[in-house]
Write an enzyme that holds these catalytic residues in place. Structure first.
Site, mmCIF file in Angstrom:
data_model
loop_
_atom_site.group_PDB
_atom_site.id
_atom_site.type_symbol
_atom_site.label_atom_id
_atom_site.label_comp_id
_atom_site.label_asym_id
_atom_site.label_seq_id
_atom_site.Cartn_x
_atom_site.Cartn_y
_atom_site.Cartn_z
ATOM 1 N N GLU A 81 -67.470 60.375 10.074
ATOM 2 C CA GLU A 81 -67.057 59.185 10.828
ATOM 3 C C GLU A 81 -65.783 59.475 11.632
ATOM 4 O O GLU A 81 -65.697 59.184 12.825
ATOM 5 C CB GLU A 81 -66.822 58.028 9.872
ATOM 6 C CG GLU A 81 -66.025 56.868 10.425
ATOM 7 C CD GLU A 81 -65.155 56.194 9.381
ATOM 8 O OE1 GLU A 81 -63.937 56.463 9.363
ATOM 9 O OE2 GLU A 81 -65.688 55.418 8.578
ATOM 10 N N ASP A 137 -73.264 56.323 10.159
ATOM 11 C CA ASP A 137 -72.328 55.921 11.217
ATOM 12 C C ASP A 137 -71.646 57.145 11.821
ATOM 13 O O ASP A 137 -71.423 57.215 13.034
ATOM 14 C CB ASP A 137 -71.309 54.906 10.704
ATOM 15 C CG ASP A 137 -70.457 55.446 9.564
ATOM 16 O OD1 ASP A 137 -70.888 56.393 8.877
ATOM 17 O OD2 ASP A 137 -69.360 54.909 9.342
#
Length: 666
Positions: A81, A137
């Site tokens: 991330e 993500d």
């Protein structure tokens, strides 16, 4: 008679010139559009923060020279991330050397899986990956950043790498949930129906809405649009029928949506990113953003972290970056500009809130043009807009072809096509190269000259000279908006009055004027007594959100007293035009609060007179409102739902059985 002809010729010459110039410009751009028939507008963040002091500060604090993004709130660990965020910010800053360092470290240290997904956590103590499971993500952020880099720097290598990641996201992480549709798993292992009793389990903050269009360019597939829609559907279900807090982890098994049973029912660190991603398309998500009012209470010192099962606030994350999220939402919903503190990073903010702060600024600069003070924004992006414009004009076709992959086939052939398209243009195709090299810049320059010629043809405020037409309608002047919102820096009543003066003068250039629509909630005190001040503020916030949906780009909705809303309007033709706008705003008020009554107009309306001032216009609007004698609603105000908030971000990533990610401290 001869003098009369000369006057007519002088007035007509700029108009004829403008039409000629516009025709030439239209020809240039028509050729360009014909070369890209299927292209559509999309978000582009490359160089939006070029040479910005924000990027210099962020990279100094959180970017290691090796290209590793250091999470200072997680004992110096690094995550996919964080690497994705770093790459995205480097593209926004136009810093290619930094981008290459971050991408090189990511590929070398997190690209350890058999597929193209990335291991989600790297431990600085052992100097190696500590969990090989991916984080969706992080994969999406990296692929999105690669697509933006391919667009900005015309690099087919970035496009190819991003396409491989996007294809494996679609292959391994996009699944069907009964009764819900196509959803996005948070990781390859630990969240499916076989892993969780109420699975699949999803995390809505992993729906990075501005990235999906780019992923579809890298690896074309209808699933990207299905995923986007399912995320909005799940969010709407969680927040219906009344605004409710969205948990970090949500179960979507058996066609139901609810906090996942095996995960903490928290709302906070992860869920705070949902309104951030929605705000990149603020105009399309105003209503959804309005439902996040309980996540950002007006009096809160930061982001409340709440336990959704008990309703208790466990802590408040006080980083400036969390308050920047609240400011971004307030701008998207109510048009409130950023305050001065959000033009710089918080000195004590850790990696996570500082990164959210950076993304909030990027969203404000790319999605809304009335969130940032123009003067302050010029310091944030001293060369960003001009550098990107200058780069776009000669390479408009190249920028699109580098990532526009039209074939719905596998990722690899699509990338080959993109490379071929790019080589075709870079090698100087005689049918497109010269025209693009000259036509686009010339067309843009000629269009600008034509716009200035038309805009300067008359500076007479004819709204005070022409008779008022008897028909009640809202005029549609051309253009219907100003070059920028004249109310963007309004803070306080005195500033609002000054901005009215500016808006009136700007509107006169288009033979229009400014105006004010004033409204005071008649039962505000009753709500305070019955439900408390917070409930009354919540009602006012809902009204502001409803009105913000009905105003134009050049207008603004402002709360100048606890119970008083002023709508500042520009480009108003006359009293019938203003009355029509007042009826439209009244309809919005009644939709948001039906107990206000059936009156045709709930606003005090006032035009800015030719010899008047902003203070006089505001005073006249208040007098007009007082003469309406609005009755107090008889029905008892509905009790506002108690607002709750959450604890630290957690992530579960493991093979077969979810593991707990070390929480980040604020």
């Amino acid at each position: 008679m001869r003098v009369r002809k000369n006057v007519v010729r002088r007035r007509s010459a700029p108009v004829f010139a403008a039409f000629f110039i516009a025709a030439v410009a239209a020809t240039s751009f028509a050729a360009l559009a014909a070369d890209r028939p299927a292209a559509r507008q999309q978000l582009r963040i490359g160089e939006v923060l070029a040479d910005s002091p924000l990027w210099s500060e962020w990279s100094r604090r959180f970017l290691d020279p090796s290209g590793r993004v250091v999470d200072t709130g997680a004992k110096g660990a690094s995550h996919s991330e964080g690497q994705g965020y770093g790459m995205l910010l480097a593209v926004a800053a136009g810093d290619r050397p930094a981008f290459d360092r971050i991408w090189g470290w990511t590929r070398a240290n997190l690209g350890v899986r058999a597929d193209k997904l990335l291991a989600w956590r790297w431990d600085p103590v052992s100097g190696a990956v500590s969990d090989r499971n991916n984080a969706t993500d992080g994969d999406i952020l990296v692929a999105w950043a690669l697509a933006e880099a391919a667009d900005l720097w015309k690099s087919p290598d970035y496009a190819e790498a991003g396409a491989e990641i996007a294809a494996d996201i679609e292959r391994y992480l996009v699944v069907e949930a009964a009764g819900v549709g196509t959803v996005l798993l948070p990781a390859a292992f630990g969240f499916t129906r076989s892993d969780q009793p109420d699975g699949p389990v999803v995390n809505l903050s992993y729906w990075i809405f501005p990235a999906f269009a780019r992923l579809n360019q890298l690896a074309p597939d209808p699933d990207w649009e299905r995923v986007r829609r399912s995320g909005l559907t799940i969010l709407d279900a969680l927040q219906s029928p009344a605004p409710a807090r969205v948990s970090n982890w949500t179960a979507v098994g058996d066609g139901k949506v609810a906090p996942a049973r095996r995960f903490p029912a928290k709302a906070g660190y992860d869920a705070a990113r949902i309104p951030l991603y929605l705000a990149f398309s603020a105009h399309d998500n105003v209503e959804r953003l309005g439902r996040f009012a309980s996540m950002f209470p007006p009096s809160a010192r930061g982001l409340p972290i709440a336990n959704l099962r008990t309703g208790e606030t466990e802590e408040v994350a006080t980083g400036r970056g969390y308050r920047a999220l609240a400011a971004l939402r307030a701008c998207a919903v109510a048009g409130q500009p950023f305050s001065r503190e959000f033009y710089s990073l918080g000195q004590n903010d850790a990696y996570y809130p500082a990164t959210l702060h950076m993304l909030s600024v990027i969203a404000a600069l790319t999605a809304r043009d009335n969130c940032m003070d123009p003067v302050e924004a010029s310091h944030l992006q001293p060369n960003g807009p001009m550098r990107r414009l200058a780069g776009d004009l000669p390479r408009l076709h190249v920028a699109r072809s580098s990532v526009d992959l039209p074939q719905p086939a596998a990722a690899k052939p699509a990338v080959v096509t993109a490379n071929a398209q790019m080589s075709h243009v870079e090698n100087g195709d005689p049918t497109t190269g010269p025209m693009l090299a000259f036509g686009a810049p010339a067309g843009a320059l000629l269009a600008l000259v034509g716009f200035l010629a038309v805009s300067r043809r008359s500076r007479t405020p004819s709204f005070v000279q022409e008779p008022t037409p008897p028909v009640l309608r809202e005029r549609s002047p051309a253009p219907r908006h100003l070059p920028e919102n004249p109310f963007c820096t309004t803070r306080g009543e005195h500033a609002l009055e000054e901005r009215l003066d500016i808006a009136a003068k700007a509107s006169w250039q288009w033979q229009r004027t400014a105006a004010v629509a004033c409204f005071r909630l008649p039962d505000y005190d009753d709500i305070v007594v019955a439900e408390g001040a917070a409930a009354a503020q919540h009602v006012m916030s809902d009204l502001i959100a409803a009105l913000s949906n009905r105003v134009r780009k050049s207008d603004a909705v402002t709360l100048i007293a606890p119970n008083e809303i002023v709508v500042c309007l520009s480009l108003i033709a006359d009293e019938p035009d203003l009355a029509s706008v007042g009826c439209r705003l009244t309809a919005a008020l009644r939709e948001a609060r039906p107990v206000l009554g059936p009156d045709d107009n709930l606003f005090g309306l006032a035009l800015y007179e030719a010899a008047g001032t902003g203070a006089e216009c505001l005073a006249q609007a208040r007098v007009a409102f007082d003469t309406l004698h609005l009755p107090r609603p008889k029905s008892k105000p509905v009790r506002a739902e108690k607002r709750s908030p959450t604890r630290r971000r957690t992530r579960a990533k493991t093979a077969g059985k979810p593991s707990t990610k070390a929480p980040a401290t604020s």
